[in-house]
Design an enzyme around this catalytic site. Sequence first.
Site, mmCIF file in Angstrom:
data_model
loop_
_atom_site.group_PDB
_atom_site.id
_atom_site.type_symbol
_atom_site.label_atom_id
_atom_site.label_comp_id
_atom_site.label_asym_id
_atom_site.label_seq_id
_atom_site.Cartn_x
_atom_site.Cartn_y
_atom_site.Cartn_z
ATOM 1 N N ASN A 187 -1.660 29.765 2.636
ATOM 2 C CA ASN A 187 -1.207 29.014 3.969
ATOM 3 C C ASN A 187 -2.441 27.896 4.389
ATOM 4 O O ASN A 187 -3.672 28.197 4.126
ATOM 5 C CB ASN A 187 -1.353 30.090 5.312
ATOM 6 N N LYS A 237 1.401 33.415 -0.996
ATOM 7 C CA LYS A 237 1.220 32.120 -0.315
ATOM 8 C C LYS A 237 -0.399 31.794 -0.166
ATOM 9 O O LYS A 237 -1.170 32.583 -0.039
ATOM 10 C CB LYS A 237 1.806 32.575 1.258
ATOM 11 N N ARG A 244 -20.669 21.215 49.199
ATOM 12 C CA ARG A 244 -20.184 22.006 47.864
ATOM 13 C C ARG A 244 -19.251 22.571 48.170
ATOM 14 O O ARG A 244 -18.746 23.068 49.240
ATOM 15 C CB ARG A 244 -21.622 23.035 47.784
ATOM 16 N N SER A 300 -1.241 35.848 3.010
ATOM 17 C CA SER A 300 -0.298 36.463 3.657
ATOM 18 C C SER A 300 -0.269 38.081 3.710
ATOM 19 O O SER A 300 -0.816 38.518 2.699
ATOM 20 C CB SER A 300 1.310 35.843 3.102
#
Lengths: 420, 420, 420, 420
Positions: B283, B281, B315, B275
């Site tokens: 994550n 942290k 086309r 973090s």
Amino acid sequence: MTDLFWPGDQRAGDLFSDEALLAAMVAVEQLWLDALVGTGIAPASAAASDLRGLVSPGHTEWLANESESGGNPAMALVSLLRDGLREGHPEAARWLHRGLTSQDVVDTALMVCAGEAVARIRLALREQVRLLAGLAETHRATPMVARTLTQHAVPTTFGLKVAGWLTGVLDAYDEVAALVLPVQVGGAAGTLAATVELAAHLPDPVRTATGLALELATGLGLTPSTPWHTSRSTITRLGDASVRCTDAWGRIANDVLTLSRPEIGELAEGTGGGSSTMPHKANPVLSTLVRRAALTTPQLGATLHLAAAESADDRSAGPWHAEWATLRTLLRRTVVAGEQTTELVGALRVHGDRMAETLAAAAEDARAEQRSMADLAGTPGGGAYLGATEALLEAPLARAEGVLADGVPALRRPHLEETP
Amino acid sequence: MTDLFWPGDQRAGDLFSDEALLAAMVAVEQLWLDALVGTGIAPASAAASDLRGLVSPGHTEWLANESESGGNPAMALVSLLRDGLREGHPEAARWLHRGLTSQDVVDTALMVCAGEAVARIRLALREQVRLLAGLAETHRATPMVARTLTQHAVPTTFGLKVAGWLTGVLDAYDEVAALVLPVQVGGAAGTLAATVELAAHLPDPVRTATGLALELATGLGLTPSTPWHTSRSTITRLGDASVRCTDAWGRIANDVLTLSRPEIGELAEGTGGGSSTMPHKANPVLSTLVRRAALTTPQLGATLHLAAAESADDRSAGPWHAEWATLRTLLRRTVVAGEQTTELVGALRVHGDRMAETLAAAAEDARAEQRSMADLAGTPGGGAYLGATEALLEAPLARAEGVLADGVPALRRPHLEETP
Amino acid sequence: MTDLFWPGDQRAGDLFSDEALLAAMVAVEQLWLDALVGTGIAPASAAASDLRGLVSPGHTEWLANESESGGNPAMALVSLLRDGLREGHPEAARWLHRGLTSQDVVDTALMVCAGEAVARIRLALREQVRLLAGLAETHRATPMVARTLTQHAVPTTFGLKVAGWLTGVLDAYDEVAALVLPVQVGGAAGTLAATVELAAHLPDPVRTATGLALELATGLGLTPSTPWHTSRSTITRLGDASVRCTDAWGRIANDVLTLSRPEIGELAEGTGGGSSTMPHKANPVLSTLVRRAALTTPQLGATLHLAAAESADDRSAGPWHAEWATLRTLLRRTVVAGEQTTELVGALRVHGDRMAETLAAAAEDARAEQRSMADLAGTPGGGAYLGATEALLEAPLARAEGVLADGVPALRRPHLEETP
Amino acid sequence: MTDLFWPGDQRAGDLFSDEALLAAMVAVEQLWLDALVGTGIAPASAAASDLRGLVSPGHTEWLANESESGGNPAMALVSLLRDGLREGHPEAARWLHRGLTSQDVVDTALMVCAGEAVARIRLALREQVRLLAGLAETHRATPMVARTLTQHAVPTTFGLKVAGWLTGVLDAYDEVAALVLPVQVGGAAGTLAATVELAAHLPDPVRTATGLALELATGLGLTPSTPWHTSRSTITRLGDASVRCTDAWGRIANDVLTLSRPEIGELAEGTGGGSSTMPHKANPVLSTLVRRAALTTPQLGATLHLAAAESADDRSAGPWHAEWATLRTLLRRTVVAGEQTTELVGALRVHGDRMAETLAAAAEDARAEQRSMADLAGTPGGGAYLGATEALLEAPLARAEGVLADGVPALRRPHLEETP
């Protein structure tokens, strides 16, 4: 910036380029650091005035690579800047980014990038309003056959058709002009807790913290806001407004594509594109490229809505990350299609003679309703059957005047260069 | 190639980069010119063996800019190559590209780029099959509580959960392995008329022309095909298969995101992301980035379908043009998410102890159904209540064995470098 | 069943009507109860042969209302059936639904409904293959001008244009013919634990439980399968195949819409729709309605993919619930558009004279490429310049023959009426 | 109206039911005929005051069937009404619908239906604003751990989380409150030619014609407008506003789904749904059903944008037709999800004790940032670390007050019954 897979992409220049995002992120960190020092939260020794100088274009690729492990580009940038500061500005290295979270930096930088895109889109819409209003005036009495469900219907005027295009563009203009681009400052979980803690020695830490967010907004030309980490209306509004633009342009492009078919020949692009093998061809290339964009943007807009709806917690795992590239692509395509549409409309060739011929040839059918009505009303029924075509121009033309009386929006460029 | 807006994008390397598309287009022109000369349609003096040498990386941006006026990148490339040939190989300059239309070059080059992406996706799926089969085996008797509508349900095993992930991956593998990448050669309107005209002096001009298309296919490792200028199943199948991959991976990522919540803690990513402000942290970054992809790809797939459905004429004007960047983005994201998923699964930490604890704590509820059933059946009902969890592993594990017995697909690289 | 908001909806009859879903759910419960008794899991006294008789059409609305509190229609149905059985068949009331979870009942019932829709779609595709192959044969030498990017290109034949339509239809047919419709039987969390518990007194409870799932599949004409509560490829494949159908039909409709414009007039619908105010008009209504469908289905398909990707846990909270109505709408629209396309193609009026006139008028341009090629090759260049148009018909016509040699798929109707 | 495939659908009552559309179309025809007579365009003998009496519920299915041949439901209705009038009111039969085109009738009727849906959505949003503002006040000091990327972050309050929900709802409210529902009156091709012709004997036929449109708007409670047959911002704005609602609600639902997991247990639905096989379960059914809606609406909104962008000519062939059912489904789902969200929020159980426990258990981690900041600032750092949580409530609460001060919007019911 160019894209071989999206011809015309260069018209969007470096909007939302990796470099533009990086520059905007650096500007966010710079202004925040300035504000920390300016308010007395950080000591004067934490000042560092040239973060920009610590980042070179060569860092972009490195940062992109590094971004994966943290999941977003802000974390790697903070490392890079801290490394650059450590030697000469050790206090700045310590104070940099304090109070912010990576989402603050990325979201705010996205808003900076969006600001410039929105300004350009608005200018394009305004110019189209001018051109279309002129075209509607010029052709207010140019008769042509109306077509409904592909078949000839009653007479109309080309001016009224253009007024329909104009209405779409005006609707898009209103929405784009109303967009708000907020700053994002919330800290780790949207509570500003770190900034409040850092300001603990000041008289009103909470007011100081919210004041800092205000200062950042002002410095970047953004709107002050409470944190919106998982309330994503800002993003979806940008998306919806962009899609509303390409809706309006796609509808014009579709009409030009139809009316410039050789069998119809009532309109032609100013200069068509050539063919790699057929020397005679003049393809309606601008219309083709505008329609192309309009076929893709609604789904990009839907992705932004899904990201908003699937947001959860105080910062989300995936939905937020899905927004950045989607917004980038959506806004670049809108800018490109906007300029292509301006060019298309500005150089459009209107063949009033072919319109008159088709109408004459279709007279038997196109007047059938008129005969029914005249029978019913007991009137002779011999006029041009143009109904209220002129009167119906008034409302959109008046709206157009209103838009043209607006000041030209300043093209915001809160890029790195501007950072003091 | 990196993308600051899509962390992890570098995993896709130069797949579908502007340079890769350019190289593939040059390869198409080279092989076609070779074939024109080789079959005797063009004179020997039209040979030119090093088109690659006429194009430098610096041309990419120029070509991208030029592509707008023609609407696609092939026309500008043909000009560039002709200009380069005119001096030394005037006959080659005259014969280059004859018989082709720009869509032939672009579509075939896209298939070349897609071939490499598909090979990489297939390899990633295969590796996941190996990893997931191993994980299912290892945990075939690791009990955990099942969760339905977010609430605790009856017991299950982690092995069976993994078998569910595996089934999704196997379904995606089957679809990817069945993909066909056809060459596109039709000339101006899909009739091969120019090539037939050029071969008028040969015994069977029509067969010569169709033979040329076959030769191009072989040279590029693509599948022979009649022209598909406005029959776009090839593109939508590529899209659907890619989305089916991210569906399977997104579902895995969602499970990891849930089960690695700190309150649950039954799974954890090998190494989480940090973090920018919170030191503790970890994550679940890979899961986040994989889920991100899965939230965006269904809408890209829908765009490809819309382009197919709105095709018209021989086309189309817009729908075709909408495909290129959409396919590029979709396939790059699939390659990136594929490798991230492989890494996620390969390093996944399984906390069997937490699973057991949760199950024990939830026993009262998780065994309620068991008690009802035992009551109904008049049985004691004291077992682990794991039902057919082991038996249900057999079918997916057998399918996995089948996949692993497949030869490893060769990684096609029919890039410029290979052109003789 | 009709829908004032979707003209033509009645063509889908009662496919996926509330009544059809209810009938299919009752059939699932009936066959499961029969199997519980038949295998000796439940006592003979638990037999009840007429669950159908306990449900009247009037219950549909009641059930729909009741379904909200449980989140799906199966729970309310089980209550209703148990209430009906309690008096006369108390043992059946106790044993009903044992071993199943509501998702088993709903998913299996959806597959039953899908089976009939798929059979009808396949029949429509097959009939279109027959009609289009005939049309391609008939017009293999009908010359017309090809149109690329809306402009006249080189000559082609109407037969070759139809062969392009046919290719799209054949691609859709292949995918629809390969669809697999699996039974869903997993119990509360996909482990079959309840059934295994109930079979505890039998020799091989696990094998008995999996055998029961097999029996249900056989009884309903579905494919045996391990539980797929959160592995949703079955649903996304149904979705993708349906969208591939409407892609093919939308492309046909777009061509008819263009070519039946009064200025072009090369095609016309058999009978056009009228106008509420213009007596002369003959609108291309079938093409309009088919194109309508094709504009909506890709996004419905994307929703099914999102539901698959956002699945989590052992049964998901929201994604699963989003599938039912989406699949219903998607499959009904596909059935409707399929029959409209068959009618459109079957009655299409081909104006070869207008084709010839347009080609003649466009000759100067349409032959420009031919002149270049003749110059280059040093040939006279005077032919019709139809290239390989005839040869290119062969492959799609051969594929068509293969399809027509397939047996006609039996129209599955495993509705309540069939339950013994 | 109920839908077994969309539990909860009955909450939308007969909004956009076939009967409601029919009633609204009849109201349009009635008011238009009244106006024709009232202004003296039609003779007094053309008056007929009870068109409603000519249509019975039994006609709905007949009309739906008949609508296919004309492509829309208005034409068949006009036939039906004329047949009914012919005998007793032959002049009314002749004058009925004169000046209108079918798109006028259908679009105006759709706006009538939308008006009621929008009023209900706005009421639901307003009630949610009231409930959420109360909840935010109540819990302005209820601490809980914030969660970012699924992991524990710093402390926050439940009040601030609710303020985030509230912001989303307020944003949706603003957009819904600004919606404009215009009348559609343009005649065959948007020129009002028929009405002008019919008014030829009056002093100012053009003004008379535009006045008639104004009168119709007033009679139906709609906004006057120039014709918008192919300028479809009205429809896309309705779509975007609806999707913005479900975005806001989906985000709430996702939070409830997460926080009511048994391992977290900080929130619970008032009454959960049961399970068909597990007696103990209390599923978060309302959140599940709300999230379900939010997963489907963005794609419906995208379809409306595509229809707008692919519009062409003076009335389009397909895009217009794709809107009706899409808008119906989108608005009904929004009404349903809105009421479910109101119920969810109104009965939400907040477990402050569990929040406090989790926060305490996570303290080590949740306070890590605080310690870093305190270190940096040289402060003791011992507080609750709730930052500006209270201050950040003020802005959304003030916005909420503003909304609650708005008058309650009248529930428009311009249904047949009101026609004099």
